[in-house]
Design a protein around this motif. Structure first.
Motif, PDB file in Angstrom:
ATOM      1  N   VAL A 183      27.573  46.741  32.786  1.00  0.00           N
ATOM      2  CA  VAL A 183      28.209  47.019  34.074  1.00  0.00           C
ATOM      3  C   VAL A 183      29.408  46.089  34.201  1.00  0.00           C
ATOM      4  O   VAL A 183      29.271  44.873  34.045  1.00  0.00           O
ATOM      5  N   TYR A 184      30.557  46.669  34.471  1.00  0.00           N
ATOM      6  CA  TYR A 184      31.783  45.878  34.618  1.00  0.00           C
ATOM      7  C   TYR A 184      32.065  45.731  36.116  1.00  0.00           C
ATOM      8  O   TYR A 184      32.256  46.715  36.829  1.00  0.00           O
ATOM      9  N   LEU A 185      32.087  44.487  36.559  1.00  0.00           N
ATOM     10  CA  LEU A 185      32.237  44.171  37.968  1.00  0.00           C
ATOM     11  C   LEU A 185      33.626  43.627  38.246  1.00  0.00           C
ATOM     12  O   LEU A 185      34.160  42.823  37.469  1.00  0.00           O
ATOM     13  N   CYS A 186      34.181  44.038  39.341  1.00  0.00           N
ATOM     14  CA  CYS A 186      35.461  43.526  39.792  1.00  0.00           C
ATOM     15  C   CYS A 186      35.241  42.808  41.118  1.00  0.00           C
ATOM     16  O   CYS A 186      34.391  43.200  41.923  1.00  0.00           O
ATOM     17  N   ALA A 187      35.989  41.754  41.342  1.00  0.00           N
ATOM     18  CA  ALA A 187      35.907  41.013  42.602  1.00  0.00           C
ATOM     19  C   ALA A 187      37.307  40.599  43.019  1.00  0.00           C
ATOM     20  O   ALA A 187      38.206  40.480  42.188  1.00  0.00           O
ATOM     21  N   SER A 188      37.473  40.371  44.304  1.00  0.00           N
ATOM     22  CA  SER A 188      38.756  39.865  44.778  1.00  0.00           C
ATOM     23  C   SER A 188      38.526  38.782  45.822  1.00  0.00           C
ATOM     24  O   SER A 188      37.454  38.699  46.434  1.00  0.00           O
ATOM     25  N   SER A 189      39.522  37.931  45.981  1.00  0.00           N
ATOM     26  CA  SER A 189      39.448  36.883  46.996  1.00  0.00           C
ATOM     27  C   SER A 189      40.852  36.622  47.518  1.00  0.00           C
ATOM     28  O   SER A 189      41.850  37.001  46.905  1.00  0.00           O
ATOM     29  N   LEU A 190      40.900  35.932  48.632  1.00  0.00           N
ATOM     30  CA  LEU A 190      42.186  35.694  49.275  1.00  0.00           C
ATOM     31  C   LEU A 190      43.115  34.861  48.414  1.00  0.00           C
ATOM     32  O   LEU A 190      44.312  35.040  48.426  1.00  0.00           O
ATOM     33  N   ARG A 191      42.565  33.946  47.630  1.00  0.00           N
ATOM     34  CA  ARG A 191      43.391  33.071  46.811  1.00  0.00           C
ATOM     35  C   ARG A 191      42.544  32.560  45.671  1.00  0.00           C
ATOM     36  O   ARG A 191      41.329  32.546  45.739  1.00  0.00           O
ATOM     37  N   ALA A 192      43.202  32.143  44.640  1.00  0.00           N
ATOM     38  CA  ALA A 192      42.501  31.531  43.521  1.00  0.00           C
ATOM     39  C   ALA A 192      43.068  30.132  43.347  1.00  0.00           C
ATOM     40  O   ALA A 192      43.980  29.724  44.040  1.00  0.00           O
ATOM     41  N   GLY A 193      42.507  29.395  42.422  1.00  0.00           N
ATOM     42  CA  GLY A 193      42.969  28.041  42.179  1.00  0.00           C
ATOM     43  C   GLY A 193      42.239  27.026  43.019  1.00  0.00           C
ATOM     44  O   GLY A 193      42.445  25.831  42.900  1.00  0.00           O
ATOM     45  N   ARG A 194      41.361  27.484  43.889  1.00  0.00           N
ATOM     46  CA  ARG A 194      40.529  26.564  44.659  1.00  0.00           C
ATOM     47  C   ARG A 194      39.097  27.055  44.535  1.00  0.00           C
ATOM     48  O   ARG A 194      38.783  28.183  44.865  1.00  0.00           O
ATOM     49  N   GLY A 195      38.230  26.183  44.058  1.00  0.00           N
ATOM     50  CA  GLY A 195      36.914  26.654  43.644  1.00  0.00           C
ATOM     51  C   GLY A 195      36.024  27.183  44.726  1.00  0.00           C
ATOM     52  O   GLY A 195      35.047  27.843  44.448  1.00  0.00           O
ATOM     53  N   GLY A 196      36.334  26.914  45.954  1.00  0.00           N
ATOM     54  CA  GLY A 196      35.426  27.360  46.999  1.00  0.00           C
ATOM     55  C   GLY A 196      35.735  28.729  47.533  1.00  0.00           C
ATOM     56  O   GLY A 196      35.147  29.161  48.505  1.00  0.00           O
ATOM     57  N   THR A 197      36.659  29.440  46.918  1.00  0.00           N
ATOM     58  CA  THR A 197      37.064  30.740  47.443  1.00  0.00           C
ATOM     59  C   THR A 197      35.930  31.736  47.307  1.00  0.00           C
ATOM     60  O   THR A 197      35.365  31.907  46.239  1.00  0.00           O
ATOM     61  N   GLU A 198      35.635  32.435  48.394  1.00  0.00           N
ATOM     62  CA  GLU A 198      34.576  33.432  48.381  1.00  0.00           C
ATOM     63  C   GLU A 198      35.093  34.707  47.754  1.00  0.00           C
ATOM     64  O   GLU A 198      36.123  35.242  48.155  1.00  0.00           O
ATOM     65  N   ALA A 199      34.398  35.202  46.760  1.00  0.00           N
ATOM     66  CA  ALA A 199      34.782  36.434  46.079  1.00  0.00           C
ATOM     67  C   ALA A 199      33.924  37.591  46.574  1.00  0.00           C
ATOM     68  O   ALA A 199      32.712  37.448  46.717  1.00  0.00           O
ATOM     69  N   PHE A 200      34.575  38.713  46.830  1.00  0.00           N
ATOM     70  CA  PHE A 200      33.890  39.934  47.242  1.00  0.00           C
ATOM     71  C   PHE A 200      33.853  40.889  46.049  1.00  0.00           C
ATOM     72  O   PHE A 200      34.890  41.158  45.440  1.00  0.00           O
ATOM     73  N   PHE A 201      32.682  41.400  45.756  1.00  0.00           N
ATOM     74  CA  PHE A 201      32.483  42.224  44.563  1.00  0.00           C
ATOM     75  C   PHE A 201      32.419  43.712  44.891  1.00  0.00           C
ATOM     76  O   PHE A 201      31.947  44.106  45.967  1.00  0.00           O
ATOM     77  N   GLY A 202      32.878  44.520  43.941  1.00  0.00           N
ATOM     78  CA  GLY A 202      32.679  45.945  44.003  1.00  0.00           C
ATOM     79  C   GLY A 202      31.311  46.317  43.451  1.00  0.00           C
ATOM     80  O   GLY A 202      30.545  45.442  43.020  1.00  0.00           O
ATOM     81  N   GLN A 203      31.021  47.608  43.450  1.00  0.00           N
ATOM     82  CA  GLN A 203      29.705  48.072  42.997  1.00  0.00           C
ATOM     83  C   GLN A 203      29.617  48.216  41.487  1.00  0.00           C
ATOM     84  O   GLN A 203      28.546  48.469  40.958  1.00  0.00           O
ATOM     85  N   GLY A 204      30.761  48.067  40.832  1.00  0.00           N
ATOM     86  CA  GLY A 204      30.729  48.059  39.382  1.00  0.00           C
ATOM     87  C   GLY A 204      30.908  49.425  38.754  1.00  0.00           C
ATOM     88  O   GLY A 204      30.714  50.467  39.390  1.00  0.00           O
ATOM     89  N   THR A 205      31.304  49.398  37.491  1.00  0.00           N
ATOM     90  CA  THR A 205      31.351  50.599  36.651  1.00  0.00           C
ATOM     91  C   THR A 205      30.335  50.404  35.540  1.00  0.00           C
ATOM     92  O   THR A 205      30.417  49.427  34.789  1.00  0.00           O
ATOM     93  N   ARG A 206      29.388  51.328  35.462  1.00  0.00           N
ATOM     94  CA  ARG A 206      28.404  51.260  34.381  1.00  0.00           C
ATOM     95  C   ARG A 206      28.965  52.001  33.176  1.00  0.00           C
ATOM     96  O   ARG A 206      29.139  53.216  33.223  1.00  0.00           O
ATOM     97  N   LEU A 207      29.269  51.266  32.116  1.00  0.00           N
ATOM     98  CA  LEU A 207      29.814  51.842  30.893  1.00  0.00           C
ATOM     99  C   LEU A 207      28.706  51.968  29.860  1.00  0.00           C
ATOM    100  O   LEU A 207      28.018  50.996  29.548  1.00  0.00           O
ATOM    101  N   THR A 208      28.575  53.171  29.325  1.00  0.00           N
ATOM    102  CA  THR A 208      27.601  53.425  28.263  1.00  0.00           C
ATOM    103  C   THR A 208      28.351  53.968  27.062  1.00  0.00           C
ATOM    104  O   THR A 208      29.044  54.988  27.167  1.00  0.00           O
ATOM    105  N   VAL A 209      28.224  53.291  25.946  1.00  0.00           N
ATOM    106  CA  VAL A 209      28.863  53.726  24.713  1.00  0.00           C
ATOM    107  C   VAL A 209      27.775  54.295  23.802  1.00  0.00           C
ATOM    108  O   VAL A 209      26.828  53.589  23.436  1.00  0.00           O
ATOM    109  N   VAL A 210      27.935  55.571  23.453  1.00  0.00           N
ATOM    110  CA  VAL A 210      26.894  56.239  22.642  1.00  0.00           C
ATOM    111  C   VAL A 210      27.381  56.495  21.222  1.00  0.00           C
ATOM    112  O   VAL A 210      28.586  56.421  20.957  1.00  0.00           O
TER     113      VAL A 210
END
Lengths: 116, 114
Positions: A89-116
């Motif tokens: 599952v590939y998850l994406c997240a975003s936050s208001l800013r980076a470079g500061r460790g306390g930034t809260e990240a909000f995650f998406g529901q993800g893409t489930r990738l299956t390689v057959v």
């Protein structure tokens, strides 16, 4: 949008094919992250963007993986010559800013990738 | 290098019981941040709490409380009076002050039975 949106939610592809996974972050969030989560494991960091540039791509496993964020908003994770081990599952997240460790990240529901 | 260890893999409790989820971390950074996230069956990671390394004050927020102890590198999370809706996988995570990438533990699967 109200939250982080990822498309598609599920993707099945054949070994050796090329895939693109899309992430639409929360409006106004300048930082965007990609993580990969294998079954029974915690998410593992892949790459993060501050604006349009990749500020840290140290988690990308090899050169088959590439990500872009050309306009500082939507991002695409691209995987070439997919292998069965890329299935996760590939998850994406975003936050208001980076470079500061306390930034809260909000995650998406993800893409489930299956390689057959 | 950073590392987060969640030694518990699965916990099962009966509704209304209190439950504590353990987290031990390793980092060489003097300033860092600790998080707990919840992942329900829908798959989306939900932010619960964040603490920074220079504030060891423990707090309570509703049914959630946490115990941060730098001396033992632990950041434990307690749910009081558990409910069925608390059933999920709970992840402890760590980030350095220099950037915001998160290092996650393997997660704890919590099942709350009615």
């Amino acid at each position: 949008g109200a939250g982080v949106s990822q498309t598609p939610s599920n993707k099945v592809t054949e070994k050796g094919k090329y895939v693109e996974l899309r992430c639409d972050p929360i409006s106004g969030h300048t930082a965007l992250y990609w993580y990969r989560q294998s079954l029974g494991q915690g998410p593992e960091f892949l790459i993060y963007f501050q604006g349009t540039g990749a500020a840290d791509d140290s988690g990308l496993p090899n050169d088959r993986f590439f990500a872009v964020r050309p306009e500082g908003s939507v991002s695409t994770l691209k995987i070439q010559r997919t292998e069965r081990g890329d299935s996760a599952v590939y998850l994406c997240a975003s936050s208001l800013r980076a470079g500061r460790g306390g930034t809260e990240a909000f995650f998406g529901q993800g893409t489930r990738l299956t390689v057959v | 290098a950073q590392k987060v260890t969640q030694a518990q893999t699965e916990i099962s409790v009966v509704e209304k019981e209190d439950v504590t989820l353990d987290c031990v971390y390793e980092t060489r950074d003097t300033t860092y941040y600790l998080f707990w996230y919840k992942q329900p069956p829908s798959g989306e990671l939900v932010f619960l709490i964040r603490r920074n390394s220079f504030d060891e004050q423990n707090e309570i927020s509703g049914r959630y409380s946490w115990n941060f102890q730098k001396s033992t590198s632990s950041f434990n999370f307690t749910i009081t009076a558990s409910q069925v809706v608390d059933s999920a996988v709970y992840f402890c995570a760590l980030s350095a002050s220099a950037n915001s990438k998160l290092t996650f533990g393997k997660g704890i699967t919590l099942s709350v039975r009615p």
